[in-house]
Design an enzyme around this catalytic site. Structure first.
Site, PDB file in Angstrom:
ATOM      1  N   LYS A 282       0.830  -1.210   0.000  1.00 15.34           N
ATOM      2  CA  LYS A 282       0.000   0.000   0.000  1.00 15.34           C
ATOM      3  C   LYS A 282       0.870   1.269   0.000  1.00 15.34           C
ATOM      4  O   LYS A 282       2.095   1.188   0.123  1.00 15.34           O
ATOM      5  CB  LYS A 282      -0.949  -0.022   1.209  1.00 15.34           C
ATOM      6  CG  LYS A 282      -1.899  -1.218   1.233  1.00 15.34           C
ATOM      7  CD  LYS A 282      -2.759  -1.316  -0.019  1.00 15.34           C
ATOM      8  CE  LYS A 282      -4.043  -2.105   0.144  1.00 15.34           C
ATOM      9  NZ  LYS A 282      -3.888  -3.550   0.315  1.00 15.34           N
TER      10      LYS A 282
HETATM   11  C1  LIG Z   1      -5.362  -4.324   0.914  1.00 14.35           C
HETATM   12  C2  LIG Z   1      -6.825  -4.171   0.909  1.00 14.35           C
HETATM   13  C3  LIG Z   1      -7.647  -4.568   1.981  1.00 14.35           C
HETATM   14  C4  LIG Z   1      -7.131  -5.375   3.139  1.00 14.35           C
HETATM   15  O1  LIG Z   1      -6.106  -4.804   3.799  1.00 14.35           O
HETATM   16  P1  LIG Z   1      -5.282  -5.651   4.884  1.00 14.35           P
HETATM   17  O2  LIG Z   1      -4.593  -4.562   5.644  1.00 14.35           O
HETATM   18  O3  LIG Z   1      -4.348  -6.515   4.116  1.00 14.35           O
HETATM   19  O4  LIG Z   1      -6.225  -6.422   5.711  1.00 14.35           O
HETATM   20  C5  LIG Z   1      -8.997  -4.292   1.941  1.00 14.35           C
HETATM   21  N1  LIG Z   1      -9.540  -3.680   0.877  1.00 14.35           N
HETATM   22  C6  LIG Z   1      -8.810  -3.313  -0.187  1.00 14.35           C
HETATM   23  C7  LIG Z   1      -9.480  -2.636  -1.325  1.00 14.35           C
HETATM   24  C8  LIG Z   1      -7.433  -3.564  -0.219  1.00 14.35           C
HETATM   25  O5  LIG Z   1      -6.719  -3.213  -1.294  1.00 14.35           O
END
Ligand SMILES: *Cc1c(COP(=O)(O)O)cnc(C)c1O
Length: 379
Positions: free
Chosen positions: A184
């Site tokens: 991210k």
């Molecule tokens: C990465 C992501 C999540 C989940 O995030 P985590 O921190 O890995 O639990 C949820 N929604 C979207 C759209 C994502 O890209």
């Protein structure tokens, strides 16, 4: 495999190492002063009254659904073109996700009209996801939620730092959920955050994060409390100080890094217009300031996506696909027949995600675009 150009990369330097070392030296490893600093800094950055750091965004979404009061018999409207966590969070509560379609090949976000069509007597909430960091039509969706008395939760996993009408994404709905997973825009390895302007939600979220306990180990360590009561069925969704320390440093780099992402995205757009106009680059007319988390493109209709991606791989360039629609998964068989999602299905078939990260050298944009034109010839 060593990629010539990977899909994403992390901007870590000596500052992160130092911050982690400081925590290790302090020997206070979970939910203490660093977590509080991280929460305060994050709340200030997005302009929310409260920020609650948690284990990951999936936990954030789950807690938001619990705090919104979702339970068996309820429905929540969600996009299908998102990571499966958005819909799983609804199901954890016993409620049913109902999928809505996206806007079109330029707008990969859940559409207002599709949400409106999916509302029934059982609908209790809407979950939106800002695809790639590009804002959903929040002014209209906020209004729609208000008219029908629905809770509004933002999956802002892609959208840390995104804005619309001068207001950060994640602060438009009742609660906004962010991810700090490794790929991210800012990362703590695993980690997440929920923001809200509502004191009641904040209080409930704090309780639910740590077993519904009225005081924390930290309070007792500080001599603020001796014992505790358990007043709610909570979870252990706490973050640790090591991650919070990483988060603080990463938050400090976010604005500059997002600016690089936007600049690279602009370069991609111009290069495609010139060299491969048959490629559709979504969100051309997008309103607001995007965190530019992803670089999605749509191949021409009837292209063979797997041979395209295979060819890119042969050229040393990593690509990805966001997302296989949730309603097509085996575990979601039972929610498949409710609403048809023709736009989601045709767009998902054509979508490929290209490398984008703040440290991607400018001249690599042209390398990727030229590789795409080459790969198109073979698909
Ligand atoms: C990465 C992501 C999540 C989940 O995030 P985590 O921190 O890995 O639990 C949820 N929604 C979207 C759209 C994502 O890209």
């Amino acid at each position: 495999m060593e990629w010539r150009i990977p899909l994403s990369d992390i901007d870590f330097g000596p500052e992160e190492k130092q911050a982690v070392n400081d925590v290790l030296q302090s020997k206070w490893l979970t939910m203490g002063s660093v977590t509080q600093q991280f929460e305060q800094a994050f709340a200030a950055y997005v302009g929310a009254k409260h920020a609650i750091a948690v284990t990951n965004a999936t936990a954030a979404l789950h807690l938001a659904c619990v705090a919104a009061g979702l339970g068996p018999g309820d429905e929540a409207i969600v996009p299908s073109l998102t990571f499966v966590a958005t819909a799983n969070a609804v199901r954890y509560t016993g409620a049913s996700p109902v999928f809505a379609d996206i806007g079109g090949e330029q707008d990969l976000n859940i559409s207002y009209h599709s949400i409106e069509k999916a509302i029934t007597k059982r609908t209790r909430a809407i979950l939106v996801m800002h695809y790639g960091g590009y804002a959903c039509d929040m002014p209209s969706i906020v209004e729609l939620a208000r008219e029908h008395d629905l809770k509004l939760i933002e999956d802002a996993a892609h959208a840390v730092g995104s804005e619309l009408d001068g207001r950060k994404l994640g602060t438009w709905g009742d609660m906004g959920c962010f991810s700090f997973f490794s790929n991210k825009n800012m990362t703590t390895g695993e980690g997440g955050m929920i923001v809200t302007n509502d004191d009641k939600y904040s209080e409930r979220l704090h309780l639910l994060r740590s077993h519904g306990m009225t005081t924390l180990t930290w309070d007792r360590h500080k001599g603020h409390a001796w014992s505790y009561d358990v007043v709610d069925l909570g979870y252990n969704y706490r973050i640790d100080e090591i991650r919070a320390a990483l988060g603080l440093v990463q938050l400090g780099k976010l604005a500059v890094n997002n600016e690089h992402r936007r600049r690279l995205t602009h370069m991609y757009r111009e290069a495609f217009q010139e060299l491969a106009p048959e490629i559709t680059v979504p969100f051309a007319q997008h309103a607001g300031i995007s965190a530019a988390h992803l670089m999605p493109v749509l191949l021409p209709e009837n292209s063979n996506k797997s041979s395209f991606m295979e060819n890119m791989k042969g050229q040393g360039i990593q690509t990805s696909f966001h997302y296989p629609p949730i309603h097509t998964f085996t575990a979601y068989e039972r929610s498949r027949d409710r609403n048809s999602l023709p736009i989601t299905e045709t767009v998902a078939e054509r979508e490929v995600t290209l490398p984008l990260y703040p440290t991607l050298p400018d001249d690599n944009v042209l390398v990727v675009v030229e590789a795409v034109t080459h790969a198109l010839g073979s698909s």
